[in-house]
Design a protein around this motif. Sequence first.
Motif, PDB file in Angstrom:
ATOM      1  N   LEU A   1     -28.491 -10.734 -14.751  1.00  0.00           N
ATOM      2  CA  LEU A   1     -27.279  -9.799 -14.502  1.00  0.00           C
ATOM      3  C   LEU A   1     -27.635  -8.403 -14.524  1.00  0.00           C
ATOM      4  O   LEU A   1     -28.054  -7.875 -15.617  1.00  0.00           O
ATOM      5  N   TYR A   2     -27.468  -7.580 -13.444  1.00  0.00           N
ATOM      6  CA  TYR A   2     -27.546  -6.216 -13.675  1.00  0.00           C
ATOM      7  C   TYR A   2     -26.007  -5.574 -13.916  1.00  0.00           C
ATOM      8  O   TYR A   2     -25.190  -5.825 -12.881  1.00  0.00           O
ATOM      9  N   HIS A   3     -25.850  -4.762 -14.924  1.00  0.00           N
ATOM     10  CA  HIS A   3     -24.376  -4.378 -15.201  1.00  0.00           C
ATOM     11  C   HIS A   3     -24.632  -2.968 -15.775  1.00  0.00           C
ATOM     12  O   HIS A   3     -25.416  -2.562 -16.276  1.00  0.00           O
ATOM     13  N   GLU A   4     -23.569  -2.068 -15.009  1.00  0.00           N
ATOM     14  CA  GLU A   4     -23.697  -0.743 -15.429  1.00  0.00           C
ATOM     15  C   GLU A   4     -23.308  -0.630 -16.764  1.00  0.00           C
ATOM     16  O   GLU A   4     -22.271  -1.272 -17.535  1.00  0.00           O
ATOM     17  N   ALA A   5     -24.107   0.501 -17.539  1.00  0.00           N
ATOM     18  CA  ALA A   5     -23.648   0.909 -19.025  1.00  0.00           C
ATOM     19  C   ALA A   5     -23.815   2.302 -18.988  1.00  0.00           C
ATOM     20  O   ALA A   5     -24.905   2.899 -19.523  1.00  0.00           O
ATOM     21  N   THR A   6     -22.857   2.948 -18.574  1.00  0.00           N
ATOM     22  CA  THR A   6     -22.953   4.339 -18.194  1.00  0.00           C
ATOM     23  C   THR A   6     -22.718   5.241 -19.632  1.00  0.00           C
ATOM     24  O   THR A   6     -23.530   6.193 -19.878  1.00  0.00           O
ATOM     25  N   PHE A   7     -21.901   4.654 -20.533  1.00  0.00           N
ATOM     26  CA  PHE A   7     -21.932   5.198 -21.959  1.00  0.00           C
ATOM     27  C   PHE A   7     -22.238   4.179 -23.000  1.00  0.00           C
ATOM     28  O   PHE A   7     -22.076   3.161 -22.822  1.00  0.00           O
ATOM     29  N   LEU A   8     -22.554   4.905 -24.140  1.00  0.00           N
ATOM     30  CA  LEU A   8     -22.475   4.265 -25.346  1.00  0.00           C
ATOM     31  C   LEU A   8     -20.895   4.245 -26.019  1.00  0.00           C
ATOM     32  O   LEU A   8     -20.297   4.874 -25.502  1.00  0.00           O
ATOM     33  N   GLN A   9     -21.118   3.342 -26.946  1.00  0.00           N
ATOM     34  CA  GLN A   9     -19.551   3.169 -27.527  1.00  0.00           C
ATOM     35  C   GLN A   9     -18.859   4.343 -28.078  1.00  0.00           C
ATOM     36  O   GLN A   9     -17.634   4.347 -28.091  1.00  0.00           O
ATOM     37  N   SER A  10     -19.648   5.428 -28.489  1.00  0.00           N
ATOM     38  CA  SER A  10     -19.030   6.539 -29.060  1.00  0.00           C
ATOM     39  C   SER A  10     -18.215   7.327 -27.995  1.00  0.00           C
ATOM     40  O   SER A  10     -17.285   7.969 -28.185  1.00  0.00           O
ATOM     41  N   GLU A  11     -18.658   6.925 -26.675  1.00  0.00           N
ATOM     42  CA  GLU A  11     -17.693   7.418 -25.417  1.00  0.00           C
ATOM     43  C   GLU A  11     -16.707   6.432 -24.773  1.00  0.00           C
ATOM     44  O   GLU A  11     -16.650   6.581 -23.675  1.00  0.00           O
ATOM     45  N   GLU A  12     -16.352   5.530 -25.654  1.00  0.00           N
ATOM     46  CA  GLU A  12     -15.558   4.327 -25.032  1.00  0.00           C
ATOM     47  C   GLU A  12     -14.475   4.913 -24.482  1.00  0.00           C
ATOM     48  O   GLU A  12     -13.887   4.541 -23.425  1.00  0.00           O
ATOM     49  N   GLN A  13     -13.720   5.891 -25.017  1.00  0.00           N
ATOM     50  CA  GLN A  13     -12.259   6.331 -24.192  1.00  0.00           C
ATOM     51  C   GLN A  13     -12.665   7.162 -22.939  1.00  0.00           C
ATOM     52  O   GLN A  13     -12.024   7.021 -21.829  1.00  0.00           O
ATOM     53  N   LEU A  14     -13.894   7.772 -22.904  1.00  0.00           N
ATOM     54  CA  LEU A  14     -14.407   8.377 -21.762  1.00  0.00           C
ATOM     55  C   LEU A  14     -14.691   7.355 -20.615  1.00  0.00           C
ATOM     56  O   LEU A  14     -14.572   7.550 -19.394  1.00  0.00           O
ATOM     57  N   ALA A  15     -15.309   6.143 -21.274  1.00  0.00           N
ATOM     58  CA  ALA A  15     -15.784   5.075 -20.079  1.00  0.00           C
ATOM     59  C   ALA A  15     -14.422   4.565 -19.355  1.00  0.00           C
ATOM     60  O   ALA A  15     -14.311   4.231 -18.241  1.00  0.00           O
TER      61      ALA A  15
ATOM     62  N   LYS B   1     -22.449 -11.867 -22.423  1.00  0.00           N
ATOM     63  CA  LYS B   1     -22.267 -13.148 -23.277  1.00  0.00           C
ATOM     64  C   LYS B   1     -21.399 -14.164 -22.622  1.00  0.00           C
ATOM     65  O   LYS B   1     -21.633 -15.423 -22.860  1.00  0.00           O
ATOM     66  N   LYS B   2     -20.057 -13.705 -22.224  1.00  0.00           N
ATOM     67  CA  LYS B   2     -19.047 -14.469 -21.872  1.00  0.00           C
ATOM     68  C   LYS B   2     -19.551 -15.365 -20.737  1.00  0.00           C
ATOM     69  O   LYS B   2     -18.977 -16.440 -20.319  1.00  0.00           O
ATOM     70  N   ALA B   3     -20.507 -14.773 -19.829  1.00  0.00           N
ATOM     71  CA  ALA B   3     -20.844 -15.396 -18.676  1.00  0.00           C
ATOM     72  C   ALA B   3     -21.945 -16.323 -18.860  1.00  0.00           C
ATOM     73  O   ALA B   3     -22.415 -16.731 -18.021  1.00  0.00           O
ATOM     74  N   GLN B   4     -22.536 -16.328 -20.135  1.00  0.00           N
ATOM     75  CA  GLN B   4     -23.618 -17.125 -20.206  1.00  0.00           C
ATOM     76  C   GLN B   4     -24.767 -16.732 -19.586  1.00  0.00           C
ATOM     77  O   GLN B   4     -25.417 -17.946 -18.912  1.00  0.00           O
ATOM     78  N   VAL B   5     -25.072 -15.588 -19.127  1.00  0.00           N
ATOM     79  CA  VAL B   5     -26.153 -15.415 -18.090  1.00  0.00           C
ATOM     80  C   VAL B   5     -27.517 -15.489 -18.888  1.00  0.00           C
ATOM     81  O   VAL B   5     -27.705 -15.288 -20.287  1.00  0.00           O
ATOM     82  N   SER B   6     -28.634 -15.521 -18.225  1.00  0.00           N
ATOM     83  CA  SER B   6     -29.764 -15.651 -18.785  1.00  0.00           C
ATOM     84  C   SER B   6     -30.454 -14.390 -19.492  1.00  0.00           C
ATOM     85  O   SER B   6     -31.151 -14.306 -20.586  1.00  0.00           O
ATOM     86  N   LYS B   7     -30.429 -13.378 -18.497  1.00  0.00           N
ATOM     87  CA  LYS B   7     -30.906 -12.036 -19.009  1.00  0.00           C
ATOM     88  C   LYS B   7     -29.975 -10.831 -18.140  1.00  0.00           C
ATOM     89  O   LYS B   7     -29.274 -11.300 -17.243  1.00  0.00           O
ATOM     90  N   LEU B   8     -30.046  -9.930 -18.951  1.00  0.00           N
ATOM     91  CA  LEU B   8     -29.237  -8.596 -18.806  1.00  0.00           C
ATOM     92  C   LEU B   8     -30.095  -7.486 -18.662  1.00  0.00           C
ATOM     93  O   LEU B   8     -30.774  -7.245 -19.363  1.00  0.00           O
TER      94      LEU B   8
END
Length: 301
Positions: free
Chosen positions: A227-241, A257-264
């Motif tokens: 799974l390639y998933h965007e991660a534009t921000f860190l958790q400190s910018e959760e509201q901006l995300a 984790k919820k999708a039980q993928v093998s690799k992220l």
Amino acid sequence: MKLTILGCYAATPRTFTNPTSQLLEIKNRFFLIDCGEGTQVQLRKNKIKFSKINQIFISHLHGDHFYGLIGLISTFSLLNRNNDLHIYGPKGIKEIILLQLRLSNSWPNFGLHFYELESKESELIYEDDKVQVKTIPLKHRVYTNGFLFEEKIAERKLNVEAVRHYQIEKCYFQNIKNGKDIVLDGGTVVLNNLLTFDPEKPKSYAFCSDTVYNEAIVPIINGVDVLYHEATFLQSEEQLAAKTMHTTAIEAATIAKKAQVSKLILGHYSTRYSTIDLFKAEAATIFPNVLLADDGLSFDL
């Protein structure tokens, strides 16, 4: 299956980072996913032959995901391309590209086919004898899709020793690989599993960029290999995300984790951060098998 990251940073291109684009090689097919500004330069840097690209998938109509498309099409023409080019993307992509071609009087000398997407449900948009591609509806500021690439189950592998043992003629080999039993001259039935081996497990790859945290995609991508998933921000910018309808590294890991993928694989990083290693550190607290995309990096999946 091989994935080459041509660009994986958000918003504007810089001298040392590029907006989103990647090339997926699967079963000898070469699929271009998104086409941010500078994609054709990145293709050259990574020694990828332009002629191998016959399908392009555009996730949404924000510039950092498709502004390189018109330039790539123009270069295809200059290189005297003959093969048809098939473009899959949101409704409007055809109008945007054809307007530029018309006003610049730069019509390509090859077939240009558009498949405009509007459905908010997952749908099959490409299929051949070895690969199929489905949309993954995402939630962003404009209509957006991710893409799920899946290998089809291959034909069974011939057990050469067993075939020789039963003295089966070559003309029956294809039927055997297709899963059929064989009846010998004396009437004895030889079951297919005695003559073949199981094929390799089909691989799958899911591309999800750009999107707010969205658990609705979990059933669609459940169990994918990568799974390639965007991660534009860190958790400190959760509201901006949330405000910009993007995802944090921890949220991307939660989806994995919820999708039980093998690799992220994480990507689409905001350029505000000094190092992308911070994204892996955060995501790994939720999902351990995390890799970081970076421009020019290839993954053998």
